[in-house]
Design an enzyme around this catalytic site. Structure first.
Site, PDB file in Angstrom:
ATOM      1  N   MET A 141       6.709 -12.730  22.123  1.00  0.00           N
ATOM      2  CA  MET A 141       6.470 -12.338  20.721  1.00  0.00           C
ATOM      3  C   MET A 141       5.436 -11.224  20.657  1.00  0.00           C
ATOM      4  SD  MET A 141       5.066 -14.642  17.547  1.00  0.00           S
ATOM      5  CE  MET A 141       3.351 -14.758  17.998  1.00  0.00           C
ATOM      6  N   ASN A 142       5.685 -10.177  19.826  1.00  0.00           N
ATOM      7  CA  ASN A 142       4.581  -9.308  19.430  1.00  0.00           C
ATOM      8  C   ASN A 142       4.488  -9.278  17.901  1.00  0.00           C
ATOM      9  OD1 ASN A 142       6.817  -7.427  20.620  1.00  0.00           O
ATOM     10  ND2 ASN A 142       5.710  -5.964  19.398  1.00  0.00           N
ATOM     11  N   ASP A 143       4.433  -8.140  17.274  1.00  0.00           N
ATOM     12  CA  ASP A 143       4.076  -8.031  15.854  1.00  0.00           C
ATOM     13  C   ASP A 143       4.718  -9.060  14.916  1.00  0.00           C
ATOM     14  OD1 ASP A 143       3.667  -5.720  17.284  1.00  0.00           O
ATOM     15  OD2 ASP A 143       4.681  -4.412  15.877  1.00  0.00           O
ATOM     16  N   ARG A 262       8.346   4.764  12.642  1.00  0.00           N
ATOM     17  CA  ARG A 262       8.778   3.368  12.622  1.00  0.00           C
ATOM     18  C   ARG A 262       7.943   2.464  11.719  1.00  0.00           C
ATOM     19  NH1 ARG A 262       6.812   4.486  17.865  1.00  0.00           N
ATOM     20  NH2 ARG A 262       4.851   3.437  18.367  1.00  0.00           N
ATOM     21  N   GLU A 314       0.791   2.903  13.920  1.00  0.00           N
ATOM     22  CA  GLU A 314       1.902   1.951  13.906  1.00  0.00           C
ATOM     23  C   GLU A 314       1.677   0.957  12.764  1.00  0.00           C
ATOM     24  OE1 GLU A 314       3.245   1.691  18.551  1.00  0.00           O
ATOM     25  OE2 GLU A 314       1.714   0.282  17.968  1.00  0.00           O
TER      26      GLU A 314
END
Ligand code: FRU
Length: 620
Positions: A141-143, A262, A314
């Protein structure tokens, strides 16, 4: 794919199960088409094949062959000489299924160890899995993505790889909660497809049916990322309250000439009856507007040369909040996650306070002024829930791109930090964000040990902090300094001599957390200098992970005050410090070989009184 995950048996039994399952081999046929392509044929209706993973193996391409144009190759680190763990790869309900595996160096370990199964044992087998923080059931998992509150439920989507505990195959994983602390794991909501990875983004409740999918449909925005198409903004909507999504047939809805473009954040701007989208565009944020959520028009850009430099922008977010609780004085905070560019290296979250006129963001401070939302090393990609009315609730990802892929867990990697309520306060003619754990965390408190007026003329040691220490507790402390200069360390330590020091150093006006001796700090040190390939193929150059992890982080003590309040949350592999009602926050990972169960208060200088100290055992 909708994996049905049944935590069936315990750790030890499960490893037995994995090795005793080889009878299922007869249910599959593996044929080698040529040196690099094999076809796995499963000849009875089954939910999964279980694929053996080796984290340092090169990626194979694995594709379920249904004959549809939508069949998508997934990158899977299939074992070639060691099995680290298994992942489930979902099949169709048909009697037979074919899976293509492409890898020039496939050898027998795959063919001997691949299994057919109707279940996947996801029982926890990790000692560093937090007890009250959200983690994925298994995989990477990231963001946090697409955070949205609807009908009493908080939906937490997240960057998710179901095929291994390292970055890859970005899907939107999905968990839901009624109280922001108890999370239920659900099947992935948006899957990687032939357009690309499903990168980060946001969700809204379309309250006025702007997109024409019906009132109150959840509409989500994400970046589709691939070598072929670059980074393009896409939309998907959910007709079943956020569980499954249909991708918009005319995707993409927004493209640009940039390579880094993005993480769309969409929100409603009531004064002008329109939707706003913010997209991170290399080293700035770009603002767009729309009436129907599908057609987006460029308005403005902000950020070039602002904040910590050099940095890559980001995961934007922007929220409006009353300053000091005054509804007549509101400001906007533009949240800008940057990687690299963090104060202590790698990724971190900064923000700018200013005004927004519906078209452009006007920053109230000079370009070189930097405001950090968190002063630790493990706080990133922080974004907020939509549709929560006056509450602004942010959810950080609790890791750092420098070492997130090699922290010492396997079955899963990464947790979210505690959900935090953001507020605004003014100080010295400037405006800042404060972040506090959401009030719902109070109900985690189970047992309490309390101390008052602790005499710090010598070190004060609490040897057995908690009887049944599961590595999950909160320490709440308020201190008053009787002389201006003091230096007080709160040390959490274990019988192995591992420790974390949290020091309030008034002379240098700093709060410091030192994790250099906190336990396992040398992961990654046993091999050559690491070159971890990041998702944009940016190579982090020969980073020495010992120095990147084994260090201290610091923040200014807000306003040189004489009294301070601390809330410290420990959950097995994390320490989150909230100072003075969230004016300073610091989030850092730790990997102790034994839970810290001794608390030492070490007064090196000056006269300090600990007015109150509470230790709460925390559990769900
Ligand atoms: C931030 C980020 C985003 C991107 C996602 C990919 O951590 O790099 O910019 O959408 O991760 O997983």
């Amino acid at each position: 794919m909708k994996p049905i995950i049944i935590p069936i048996i315990s750790l030890f039994a499960s490893s037995m199960m994995l090795s005793s399952c080889s009878s299922s081999v007869k249910d599959l046929n593996i044929s080698k088409i040529n040196e690099s392509i094999s076809i796995v044929e499963v000849n009875k209706p089954s939910k999964y094949i279980l694929l053996p993973i080796q984290e340092d193996a090169q990626e194979s391409k694995v594709k379920l062959m249904t004959g549809s144009k939508a069949d998508t190759e997934m990158d899977v680190r299939i074992a070639n000489n060691r099995i680290d763990y298994y992942v489930p790869f979902a099949l169709t309900a048909n009697n037979t299924n074919k899976v293509e595996i492409k890898n020039p160096s496939l050898n027998s370990i795959l063919f001997d160890s691949i299994k057919v199964s109707d279940s996947f044992d996801a029982q926890n087998r990790e000692r560093f899995r937090p007890l009250y923080h959200h983690t994925p059931l298994y995989g990477w998992m990231n963001d946090a993505n697409g955070l949205v509150y609807k009908d009493g439920e908080y939906h937490l989507y997240f960057q998710y790889n179901p095929y291994g505990s390292m970055w890859g195959n970005m899907h939107w994983g999905h968990s839901v909660s009624k109280d922001l602390v108890n999370w239920e794991h659900l099947p992935a909501a948006i899957e990687r497809d032939t357009l690309g990875h499903i990168f980060s983004g946001s969700s809204v409740v379309d309250f006025n049916n702007s997109a024409n999918y019906g009132d109150n449909t959840i509409v989500s925005f994400y970046t589709s990322a691939s070598d072929k198409n670059g980074q393009i903004q896409c939309m998907a909507y959910s007709k079943d309250n956020g569980n499954t999504f249909t991708k918009y047939e005319k995707n993409p809805i927004l493209t640009s000439e940039l390579k880094d473009f993005r993480d769309p954040k969409v929100f409603w701007y009531a004064p002008q009856n329109k939707w706003i989208m913010i997209v991170s565009a290399d080293k700035e944020m770009r603002f767009y507007q729309s009436k129907d959520l599908k057609q987006w028009d460029y308005m403005s850009a902000f950020g070039k040369g602002y904040g910590a430099l050099p940095s890559q922008f980001e995961c934007p977010d922007m929220v409006e909040l009353p300053v000091d609780g005054n509804p007549d004085k509101k400001k906007w905070a533009l949240i800008v996650n940057i990687n690299p560019g963090g104060l202590f290296g790698g990724s971190a979250t900064q923000y700018f306070v200013g005004d927004f006129d519906g078209e452009k963001f006007i920053c109230n401070t000079e370009p070189n002024e930097v405001k950090w939302l968190d002063w630790g090393k493990d706080h990133y990609a922080t974004v907020t829930f939509s549709n929560t009315s006056d509450r602004v609730i942010a959810v950080p990802w609790m890791s750092n791109w420098q070492y997130c892929q090699i922290v010492p867990t396997k079955q899963f990697r990464s947790a979210n930090a505690l959900p935090r309520e953001l507020t605004m306060y003014s100080q010295d003619n400037n405006v800042f964000l404060a972040a506090n754990p959401v009030a719902e965390t109070l109900k985690l408190r189970k047992e309490t040990k309390s101390f008052n007026n602790i005499d710090l003329s010598k070190d004060y040691v609490i040897e057995s902090m908690l009887d049944d220490n599961q590595g999950a507790y909160e320490i709440e402390m308020s201190i008053t300094s009787l002389r201006p200069d003091y230096d007080l360390t709160l040390q959490l330590t274990n019988s192995l001599g591992e420790y974390v020091d949290i020091t309030l150093d008034s002379e240098n006006n700093k709060i410091i957390m030192d994790r250099s001796k906190s336990g396992i700090v040398d992961f990654g040190a046993d091999s050559k200098p690491h070159e971890i390939e990041n998702h944009d193929n940016r190579k982090t150059n020969s980073i020495n992970y010992i120095n990147d992890f084994a260090l201290g982080t610091w923040a200014p003590l807000a306003n040189n005050e004489k009294s301070h309040k601390l809330r410290i949350f420990v959950d097995r592999c994390s320490v989150e410090i909230f100072l003075d009602n969230g004016k300073v926050v610091m989030t850092n990972l730790v990997f102790p070989n034994e839970w810290y169960n001794t608390l030492k208060l070490i007064n090196k200088k000056g006269k300090v009184n600990v007015d109150e100290l509470n230790i709460y055992k925390l559990s769900l």
